[in-house]
Write a protein that holds these residues in place. Structure first.
Motif, PDB file in Angstrom:
ATOM      1  N   PRO A 252      -9.798  24.480   2.140  1.00  0.00           N
ATOM      2  CA  PRO A 252     -10.592  24.376   3.449  1.00  0.00           C
ATOM      3  C   PRO A 252     -11.876  23.932   3.569  1.00  0.00           C
ATOM      4  N   GLY A 253     -12.265  22.920   4.362  1.00  0.00           N
ATOM      5  CA  GLY A 253     -13.563  22.414   4.599  1.00  0.00           C
ATOM      6  C   GLY A 253     -14.025  21.328   3.713  1.00  0.00           C
ATOM      7  N   THR A 254     -12.920  20.601   2.865  1.00  0.00           N
ATOM      8  CA  THR A 254     -13.326  19.504   2.042  1.00  0.00           C
ATOM      9  C   THR A 254     -12.270  18.448   2.142  1.00  0.00           C
ATOM     10  N   PRO A 255     -12.653  17.276   2.597  1.00  0.00           N
ATOM     11  CA  PRO A 255     -11.595  16.231   2.941  1.00  0.00           C
ATOM     12  C   PRO A 255     -10.908  15.803   1.462  1.00  0.00           C
ATOM     13  N   VAL A 256      -9.640  15.663   1.415  1.00  0.00           N
ATOM     14  CA  VAL A 256      -8.767  15.315   0.432  1.00  0.00           C
ATOM     15  C   VAL A 256      -8.232  14.068   0.752  1.00  0.00           C
TER      16      VAL A 256
ATOM     17  N   GLU B 180       0.745  -1.101   0.104  1.00  0.00           N
ATOM     18  CA  GLU B 180       0.049  -0.055  -0.106  1.00  0.00           C
ATOM     19  C   GLU B 180       0.849   1.426   0.051  1.00  0.00           C
ATOM     20  N   PRO B 181       0.973   2.092  -1.265  1.00  0.00           N
ATOM     21  CA  PRO B 181       1.681   3.353  -1.300  1.00  0.00           C
ATOM     22  C   PRO B 181       1.410   4.092  -0.003  1.00  0.00           C
ATOM     23  N   MET B 182       2.090   5.194   0.171  1.00  0.00           N
ATOM     24  CA  MET B 182       1.911   6.225   1.242  1.00  0.00           C
ATOM     25  C   MET B 182       0.700   7.004   0.776  1.00  0.00           C
ATOM     26  N   ASN B 183      -0.108   7.343   1.829  1.00  0.00           N
ATOM     27  CA  ASN B 183      -1.556   8.084   1.523  1.00  0.00           C
ATOM     28  C   ASN B 183      -2.038   8.598   2.782  1.00  0.00           C
ATOM     29  N   ALA B 184      -2.704   9.552   2.849  1.00  0.00           N
ATOM     30  CA  ALA B 184      -3.312  10.091   4.077  1.00  0.00           C
ATOM     31  C   ALA B 184      -4.541  10.832   3.578  1.00  0.00           C
ATOM     32  N   THR B 185      -5.699  10.645   4.171  1.00  0.00           N
ATOM     33  CA  THR B 185      -6.847  11.756   4.024  1.00  0.00           C
ATOM     34  C   THR B 185      -7.013  13.096   5.231  1.00  0.00           C
ATOM     35  N   ALA B 186      -7.067  14.164   4.839  1.00  0.00           N
ATOM     36  CA  ALA B 186      -6.853  15.096   5.520  1.00  0.00           C
ATOM     37  C   ALA B 186      -8.146  15.909   5.377  1.00  0.00           C
ATOM     38  N   TRP B 187      -8.783  16.409   6.293  1.00  0.00           N
ATOM     39  CA  TRP B 187      -9.714  17.400   6.341  1.00  0.00           C
ATOM     40  C   TRP B 187      -9.664  18.833   7.184  1.00  0.00           C
ATOM     41  N   PHE B 188      -9.496  19.820   6.830  1.00  0.00           N
ATOM     42  CA  PHE B 188      -9.104  21.035   7.584  1.00  0.00           C
ATOM     43  C   PHE B 188     -10.105  22.129   7.283  1.00  0.00           C
ATOM     44  N   ASP B 189     -10.519  22.656   8.154  1.00  0.00           N
ATOM     45  CA  ASP B 189     -11.519  23.736   8.396  1.00  0.00           C
ATOM     46  C   ASP B 189     -11.041  25.146   8.847  1.00  0.00           C
ATOM     47  N   GLY B 190      -9.663  25.017   8.933  1.00  0.00           N
ATOM     48  CA  GLY B 190      -8.898  26.247   9.452  1.00  0.00           C
ATOM     49  C   GLY B 190      -8.682  26.334  10.819  1.00  0.00           C
ATOM     50  N   GLU B 191      -9.387  25.588  11.459  1.00  0.00           N
ATOM     51  CA  GLU B 191      -9.214  25.656  13.040  1.00  0.00           C
ATOM     52  C   GLU B 191      -9.126  23.970  13.695  1.00  0.00           C
ATOM     53  N   LYS B 192      -9.705  23.347  13.211  1.00  0.00           N
ATOM     54  CA  LYS B 192      -9.365  21.554  13.390  1.00  0.00           C
ATOM     55  C   LYS B 192      -9.225  20.934  12.101  1.00  0.00           C
ATOM     56  N   LEU B 193      -8.138  19.784  12.362  1.00  0.00           N
ATOM     57  CA  LEU B 193      -7.541  19.013  11.525  1.00  0.00           C
ATOM     58  C   LEU B 193      -8.075  17.447  11.620  1.00  0.00           C
ATOM     59  N   ARG B 194      -8.481  16.990  10.891  1.00  0.00           N
ATOM     60  CA  ARG B 194      -8.882  15.420  11.065  1.00  0.00           C
ATOM     61  C   ARG B 194      -7.982  14.886  10.012  1.00  0.00           C
ATOM     62  N   LEU B 195      -7.662  13.426  10.511  1.00  0.00           N
ATOM     63  CA  LEU B 195      -6.400  12.889   9.550  1.00  0.00           C
ATOM     64  C   LEU B 195      -7.048  11.386   9.530  1.00  0.00           C
ATOM     65  N   TRP B 196      -6.877  10.708   8.463  1.00  0.00           N
ATOM     66  CA  TRP B 196      -7.184   9.124   8.541  1.00  0.00           C
ATOM     67  C   TRP B 196      -6.096   8.633   7.916  1.00  0.00           C
ATOM     68  N   CYS B 197      -5.109   7.807   8.548  1.00  0.00           N
ATOM     69  CA  CYS B 197      -4.069   7.150   7.443  1.00  0.00           C
ATOM     70  C   CYS B 197      -3.551   6.058   8.499  1.00  0.00           C
ATOM     71  N   GLY B 198      -2.903   5.074   7.869  1.00  0.00           N
ATOM     72  CA  GLY B 198      -1.984   4.028   8.664  1.00  0.00           C
ATOM     73  C   GLY B 198      -0.660   4.706   9.288  1.00  0.00           C
ATOM     74  N   ASN B 199      -0.401   4.559  10.455  1.00  0.00           N
ATOM     75  CA  ASN B 199       0.708   5.205  11.089  1.00  0.00           C
ATOM     76  C   ASN B 199       1.405   4.350  12.322  1.00  0.00           C
TER      77      ASN B 199
END
Length: 745
Positions: free
Chosen positions: A440-444, A369-388
């Motif tokens: 901002p405000g969109t999960p990527v 599984e190559p490196m990857n991460a999903t991030a969702w940032f609204d300017g104040e709070k950051l949410r991350l989904w990834c294997g680590n």
């Protein structure tokens, strides 16, 4: 009553891990526990960070990542054994970043002992040192330490929870707790009354967890037996969620192209890429660019349309430059002298002297599984989904990149499609954070291409060993080794915690200085050149190359002494350390080793002690019209306490395959500061057709439980190289061996 799905959504979307209509409990008596990150609501109890009981069942909040090694299954079994429930009654959830989830076993590996000779005091000191992991927020999966970390921890919590539940039932029924029994998740009274654990969860508040007696191994139902892996059904049906599988409402997808020289960009032109249909944005990352689009493939295609001029590398431009730095370090003062027995400079009269030099290359982790991460940032709070493998370090790094406090970063750890140390880093999550900040405000969901992954790894460093020795009367009397390799720890610790540890780097000589052979004059020196390409912990770390150096030279000494390699090692280990002796005996008997092989067949032996575990390996090869074929492998390992023989066998077999891949065909090279290998055709792991049948024997002669995730790798290369020597009479001292011989494919 909330379901675990709702709990997970609250946990992983909004960062407040709560027990809804239930209780989290347990006890950890070895040291004062860190603050509990669980925040219960009204009529809820939270007495421990690791275990929850709700109406939906029992939930283990696991602080160690699952990357295919079976950790979650055995951690659940440790808990279930003492809690008196079945394995299928335990659901495992990855834990969020929290001080409470520190690794209590990792730092003990750095003690200045050989390991196999450690006294009871040194083991106690190691346990005490382990709790420094709490101070440094070392919520880390690595170092073959997960079971050592969880062995007592999980059992104590399970036993404490069991007794708390019995006390709650005793109060409800008006009976003495000692009269109650537990089984299959229920408390049973003498009159036949049964109360399910879930029905008692709300009555635990105010009940202290008593000190408990852990079950004797003779009483174990689950531990000591192979269990059905809890992660296999999801992986078999395609329902398991890896980081790359993350899907959120309104998600966009991104790909990145970073400086292959690791030095940044001079200029780029993203105009045409930005005009492509479906492309949302081209993001300047400073040292690279990202494209955000409606799907990953489009983002990768758009990257190809961007013309980029990179800055030159600021580290040695070629592989030859790196080796020159290694060679030069031998003329400098040694970084370490971890073993200096006898008088290696005084050559015994009548001894036969020999010398050899060995080399190994840079290596990539190359997880499937190559490196990857999903991030969702609204300017104040950051949410991350990834294997680590290190959520607390990743959280801090991403908070810094986003310009917010770590408390405002939620890290959701997913399953991983391999790691081998690579996901101990957090660069991929930092990049995802920067990409998400541009929208901002969109999960990527940010996914690296295979080419990007392989050319931006943190590599296992190259190393050179210069060995001198002497044999007399059929036995080694001098073993004098110098090993040159840059410090992985210096780089990694600086990235993780912002400082470089003082003192010698033990890992440079690990797998060489601490081998359990009774050689009277035995010296191992480590030399530490400065080499700048990014370096990282690779499966088995220093033992991965020192196993090749040490066991190849041991074989050369056996040949010089006119002694059978197996018999020589048996004599050297018998009076030095019996667990190693028994492993050698086991592979001798399993393989039918006689010291004689027929024409066209070769056999090689290696025994390497690493992470507390000796592993002996015999590999058989045959000469065929289509090249040298591996036709058999026999392995014996002494883990001390075999918690799950099935998982141990798969870890040893997988470790062997990983080591054989590096031994036969893998190599990273640099030209102009840029990695030349781009994908698996350039960096070829072992193929299924090349893997030999493997027989494994698990021994339990050690007093204490030890690591298993990495020890299967170090003996692979030397056992194969020694088998090829037995077959051809040619000694190959550099890896990969595929540069010297043709292997069957």
């Amino acid at each position: 009553m909330a379901s675990i799905g709702k709990i997970a959504r609250r946990t992983f979307l909004f960062g407040s891990l709560a027990v809804v209509g239930g209780a989290a409990f347990g006890a950890w008596y070895v040291s004062r526990p860190a603050p509990n990150p669980l925040k219960p609501g009204a009529d809820e109890a939270s007495l421990n960070p690791f275990v929850m009981i709700t109406q939906d069942g029992i939930h283990l909040i696991a602080p160690r990542a699952e990357m295919g090694q079976g950790t979650h299954t055995t951690w659940a079994a440790l808990l279930a054994e003492e809690l008196d429930v079945e394995l299928e009654q335990v659901t495992v959830i990855h834990g969020p970043p929290a001080k409470a989830y520190y690794n209590s076993a990792l730092l003990a590996e750095g003690l200045p002992t050989k390991g196999y000779d450690a006294s009871g005091f040194m083991h106690s000191l190691g346990e005490a040192m382990g709790h420094l992991g709490k101070v440094f927020d070392m919520q880390v999966t690595g170092g073959s330490s997960a079971m050592k970390d969880g062995f007592e921890r999980m059992r104590v919590m399970g036993a404490g929870a069991r007794e708390m539940l019995k006390e709650a039932a005793a109060r409800r029924l008006g009976v003495d707790r000692a009269s109650l029994k537990t089984a299959r998740g229920v408390v049973m009274a003498p009159d036949g009354t049964e109360i399910a654990y879930a029905d008692l969860a709300g009555e635990l508040e105010g009940i202290e967890a008593p000190k408990v007696r852990l079950k004797n191994p003779s009483e174990w139902r689950l531990l000591g037996n192979a269990q059905k892996r809890i992660d296999i059904p999801g992986k078999s049906t395609g329902t398991a969620q890896f980081g790359i599988d993350t899907r959120l409402p309104g998600m966009k997808y991104a790909a990145v192209r970073m400086a292959p020289t690791r030095s940044g960009m001079k200029s780029f032109d993203g105009f045409e890429a930005g005009r492509m249909a479906g492309v949302e944005k081209v993001v300047d990352l400073g040292d690279g660019v990202a494209v955000i689009a409606s799907n990953t493939w489009l983002a990768m295609q758009a990257l190809e349309a961007i013309d980029i001029e990179w800055l030159p590398a600021n580290y040695p431009k070629t592989t030859e430059d790196a080796y020159a730095a290694l060679e030069a370090s031998f003329d400098e003062e040694a970084d370490s002298l971890m073993r200096d027995d006898g008088a290696p400079d005084d050559m015994p009269e009548g001894a036969t002297e020999l010398a050899a030099e060995y080399r190994v290359p840079f290596l990539s982790h190359a997880p499937l599984e190559p490196m990857n991460a999903t991030a969702w940032f609204d300017g104040e709070k950051l949410r991350l989904w990834c294997g680590n493998q290190g959520p607390t370090f990743l959280q801090a790094a991403c908070a810094d990149a986003a310009g917010i406090d770590p408390e405002d970063v939620e890290v959701n750890v997913t399953m991983m499609g391999g790691s081998f140390g690579r996901r101990g880093e957090f660069d991929y999550a930092v990049i995802a954070t920067k990409v998400a900040a541009a929208l901002p405000g969109t999960p990527v969901n940010v996914t690296w291409s295979r080419e990007e992954d392989m050319t931006h790894d943190f590599y296992r460093p190259p190393a050179i060993a210069r060995m001198k020795g002497a044999v007399k009367d059929g036995m080694p009397v001098v073993f004098d080794g110098k090993i040159a390799s840059p410090s992985i720890a210096a780089q990694a610790m600086n990235r993780w915690m912002g400082f470089t540890p003082a003192g010698p780097d033990r890992s440079i000589v690990d797998g060489a200085f601490n081998q359990p052979y009774g050689i009277p004059n035995y010296r191992i020196a480590g030399h530490r050149p400065m080499i700048e390409p990014p370096l990282g912990f690779w499966r088995a770390v220093g033992a991965s190359f020192n196993g090749f150096f040490h066991e190849s030279f041991m074989d050369e000494m056996a040949v010089a002494a006119g002694e059978d390699p197996m018999e020589m090692r048996l004599k050297l280990t018998r009076d030095e350390w019996l667990p190693a002796f028994y492993c050698l005996e086991a592979v001798r008997d399993m393989s039918g080793w006689t010291g004689e092989t027929p024409e066209g067949v070769g056999r090689g032996l290696a025994m390497v002690y690493s992470f507390g575990t000796p592993v002996a390996v015999v590999i058989e090869v045959k000469d065929t019209e289509d090249g040298i074929r591996l036709t058999g492998a026999w392995m014996a390992a002494d883990v001390g306490v075999a918690l799950d023989p099935g998982i141990i066998e798969t870890q040893l077999t997988g470790g062997l395959a990983y080591g054989l891949s590096a031994a036969m065909g893998e190599e990273i090279t640099f030209d102009g500061g840029v990695v030349q290998q781009q994908n698996y055709p350039d960096y070829e792991p072992l193929r299924m057709s090349q893997m030999p049948p493997v027989s494994v024997k698990i021994l339990q002669n050690q007093e204490r439980l030890n690591g298993i995730g990495e020890p299967g790798t170090p003996p692979a290369a030397p056992a194969l190289a020694n088998a090829i020597f037995d077959l051809t009479g040619q000694r190959h001292r550099t890896l990969p061996l595929g540069k010297h011989v043709d292997f069957f494919v």
